[in-house]
Design a protein around this motif. Structure first.
Motif, PDB file in Angstrom:
ATOM      1  N   LEU A  73       3.335   2.672 -28.436  1.00 23.64           N
ATOM      2  CA  LEU A  73       3.705   3.231 -27.423  1.00 23.64           C
ATOM      3  C   LEU A  73       4.159   2.539 -25.962  1.00 23.64           C
ATOM      4  O   LEU A  73       4.892   2.390 -25.375  1.00 23.64           O
ATOM      5  CB  LEU A  73       3.591   4.703 -28.098  1.00 23.64           C
ATOM      6  CG  LEU A  73       3.873   5.055 -29.159  1.00 23.64           C
ATOM      7  CD1 LEU A  73       3.392   6.521 -29.278  1.00 23.64           C
ATOM      8  CD2 LEU A  73       5.687   5.422 -29.095  1.00 23.64           C
ATOM      9  N   PHE A  74       2.812   2.281 -25.580  1.00 23.85           N
ATOM     10  CA  PHE A  74       2.233   1.777 -24.458  1.00 23.85           C
ATOM     11  C   PHE A  74       3.406   1.091 -23.721  1.00 23.85           C
ATOM     12  O   PHE A  74       3.741   0.615 -22.810  1.00 23.85           O
ATOM     13  CB  PHE A  74       0.613   1.951 -23.631  1.00 23.85           C
ATOM     14  CG  PHE A  74       0.629   1.611 -22.659  1.00 23.85           C
ATOM     15  CD1 PHE A  74       0.993   2.863 -21.103  1.00 23.85           C
ATOM     16  CD2 PHE A  74       0.455   0.586 -22.261  1.00 23.85           C
ATOM     17  CE1 PHE A  74       0.891   2.355 -19.981  1.00 23.85           C
ATOM     18  CE2 PHE A  74      -0.108   0.274 -21.085  1.00 23.85           C
ATOM     19  CZ  PHE A  74       0.065   1.304 -19.818  1.00 23.85           C
ATOM     20  N   SER A 114       8.774   7.876 -23.380  1.00 22.74           N
ATOM     21  CA  SER A 114      10.095   8.295 -23.105  1.00 22.74           C
ATOM     22  C   SER A 114      11.027   8.576 -23.989  1.00 22.74           C
ATOM     23  O   SER A 114      11.658   9.434 -23.580  1.00 22.74           O
ATOM     24  CB  SER A 114      10.403   8.017 -21.619  1.00 22.74           C
ATOM     25  OG  SER A 114      10.798   6.252 -22.141  1.00 22.74           O
ATOM     26  N   VAL A 115      11.044   7.373 -24.875  1.00 20.75           N
ATOM     27  CA  VAL A 115      11.731   7.000 -25.776  1.00 20.75           C
ATOM     28  C   VAL A 115      11.824   8.344 -27.080  1.00 20.75           C
ATOM     29  O   VAL A 115      12.684   9.178 -27.783  1.00 20.75           O
ATOM     30  CB  VAL A 115      12.289   6.143 -26.254  1.00 20.75           C
ATOM     31  CG1 VAL A 115      12.852   6.129 -27.523  1.00 20.75           C
ATOM     32  CG2 VAL A 115      12.135   4.969 -25.118  1.00 20.75           C
ATOM     33  N   ILE A 116      10.380   8.179 -27.719  1.00 17.17           N
ATOM     34  CA  ILE A 116      10.026   8.960 -28.974  1.00 17.17           C
ATOM     35  C   ILE A 116      10.210  10.438 -28.076  1.00 17.17           C
ATOM     36  O   ILE A 116       8.895  10.957 -27.117  1.00 17.17           O
ATOM     37  CB  ILE A 116       8.837   8.528 -29.512  1.00 17.17           C
ATOM     38  CG1 ILE A 116       9.307   9.003 -31.190  1.00 17.17           C
ATOM     39  CG2 ILE A 116       7.613   7.985 -28.172  1.00 17.17           C
ATOM     40  CD1 ILE A 116       8.040   8.393 -31.668  1.00 17.17           C
ATOM     41  N   GLY A 164       6.373  11.667 -32.541  1.00 13.54           N
ATOM     42  CA  GLY A 164       5.425  10.877 -32.784  1.00 13.54           C
ATOM     43  C   GLY A 164       4.676  11.305 -33.462  1.00 13.54           C
ATOM     44  O   GLY A 164       4.453  10.338 -34.033  1.00 13.54           O
ATOM     45  N   ILE A 165       4.263  12.147 -33.438  1.00 20.89           N
ATOM     46  CA  ILE A 165       3.253  13.125 -35.035  1.00 20.89           C
ATOM     47  C   ILE A 165       4.023  12.398 -36.327  1.00 20.89           C
ATOM     48  O   ILE A 165       3.159  12.318 -37.399  1.00 20.89           O
ATOM     49  CB  ILE A 165       3.208  14.501 -34.810  1.00 20.89           C
ATOM     50  CG1 ILE A 165       2.429  15.120 -33.476  1.00 20.89           C
ATOM     51  CG2 ILE A 165       2.462  14.702 -36.415  1.00 20.89           C
ATOM     52  CD1 ILE A 165       2.259  15.938 -33.198  1.00 20.89           C
ATOM     53  N   VAL A 168      14.070   0.269 -35.445  1.00 19.81           N
ATOM     54  CA  VAL A 168      14.812   1.371 -35.896  1.00 19.81           C
ATOM     55  C   VAL A 168      14.608   2.633 -34.611  1.00 19.81           C
ATOM     56  O   VAL A 168      15.966   2.947 -34.248  1.00 19.81           O
ATOM     57  CB  VAL A 168      13.914   2.462 -36.949  1.00 19.81           C
ATOM     58  CG1 VAL A 168      14.073   3.849 -37.325  1.00 19.81           C
ATOM     59  CG2 VAL A 168      13.856   1.375 -38.485  1.00 19.81           C
ATOM     60  N   TYR A 169      13.868   2.299 -33.811  1.00 19.65           N
ATOM     61  CA  TYR A 169      14.083   2.973 -32.360  1.00 19.65           C
ATOM     62  C   TYR A 169      14.492   2.478 -31.146  1.00 19.65           C
ATOM     63  O   TYR A 169      15.775   3.272 -30.824  1.00 19.65           O
ATOM     64  CB  TYR A 169      13.209   3.309 -32.089  1.00 19.65           C
ATOM     65  CG  TYR A 169      12.036   4.890 -33.010  1.00 19.65           C
ATOM     66  CD1 TYR A 169      12.131   5.901 -32.385  1.00 19.65           C
ATOM     67  CD2 TYR A 169      10.843   4.785 -33.325  1.00 19.65           C
ATOM     68  CE1 TYR A 169      11.604   7.010 -33.951  1.00 19.65           C
ATOM     69  CE2 TYR A 169      10.350   5.578 -34.404  1.00 19.65           C
ATOM     70  CZ  TYR A 169      11.020   6.957 -34.421  1.00 19.65           C
ATOM     71  OH  TYR A 169      10.612   8.115 -34.819  1.00 19.65           O
ATOM     72  N   GLN A 170      14.632   1.298 -31.058  1.00 21.73           N
ATOM     73  CA  GLN A 170      15.529   0.862 -30.397  1.00 21.73           C
ATOM     74  C   GLN A 170      16.257  -0.112 -30.442  1.00 21.73           C
ATOM     75  O   GLN A 170      17.599  -0.508 -29.239  1.00 21.73           O
ATOM     76  CB  GLN A 170      14.383  -0.442 -29.511  1.00 21.73           C
ATOM     77  CG  GLN A 170      13.200   0.502 -28.751  1.00 21.73           C
ATOM     78  CD  GLN A 170      12.285  -0.438 -28.239  1.00 21.73           C
ATOM     79  OE1 GLN A 170      12.218  -1.908 -28.648  1.00 21.73           O
ATOM     80  NE2 GLN A 170      11.427  -0.187 -26.782  1.00 21.73           N
TER      81      GLN A 170
END
Length: 161
Positions: free
Chosen positions: A28-29, A35-37, A42-43, A108-110
């Protein structure tokens, strides 16, 4: 070290849990995803990743790593050598497969980027191996072995008493 199948399962869960927590925050870092998730996402992502890691470790990487270590030409009675060989095989296998999982998750996220899948995978693999290998050998491996010995030694003492 685990001596029974049940202990092996507990050891694998403990190792996967520790590695997934640290590697999740690391990824994530480095990918600037804090800032996105959302916290909830996240959990959820952590638990999904943990389950994937346990399955990959238990059914793919673990058995292959054990076979490879058993074929290596060194004295298996020297436990530090066995631990280093096993940790090395496990890290290489887990990073290889979990980097693929990370690639899928990041898309999936970006969304799709202009980079090729091969190039993206290579960068993810390099970033993860550079962090995961020392983490496993220096921090997580010794910590989990210590906690495992303490928990199971205490458990065995209670059973015999």
């Amino acid at each position: 070290m685990p001596t029974t199948k049940k202990e092996g399962i507990y050891f694998g869960f403990m190792m996967c849990f520790g590695m997934v927590i640290v590697m999740t925050f690391y990824n994530l870092f480095i990918n600037d995803l804090f800032s996105v998730i959302t916290l909830k996402a996240g959990i959820i992502q952590f638990f999904i990743t943990f389950l994937v890691a346990v399955v990959v470790e238990s059914f793919i990487v673990g058995p292959i790593a054990k076979k490879i270590v058993s074929m290596l030409p060194f004295d298996k009675s020297k436990m530090p050598l066995v631990i280093i060989a096993m940790s090395t095989c496990m890290v290489l296998g887990m990073v290889f497969l979990m980097s693929l999982y990370s690639l899928i998750t990041s898309y999936v996220y970006q969304g799709v980027t202009t980079e090729s899948y091969g190039k993206s995978y290579f960068y993810i693999f390099i970033k993860n191996i550079v962090f995961a290998f020392p983490l496993q050998l220096v921090v997580m491996g010794p910590l989990v072995r210590f906690l495992f010995k303490k928990f199971f030694r205490c458990n065995q003492t209670l059973k015999t008493a």
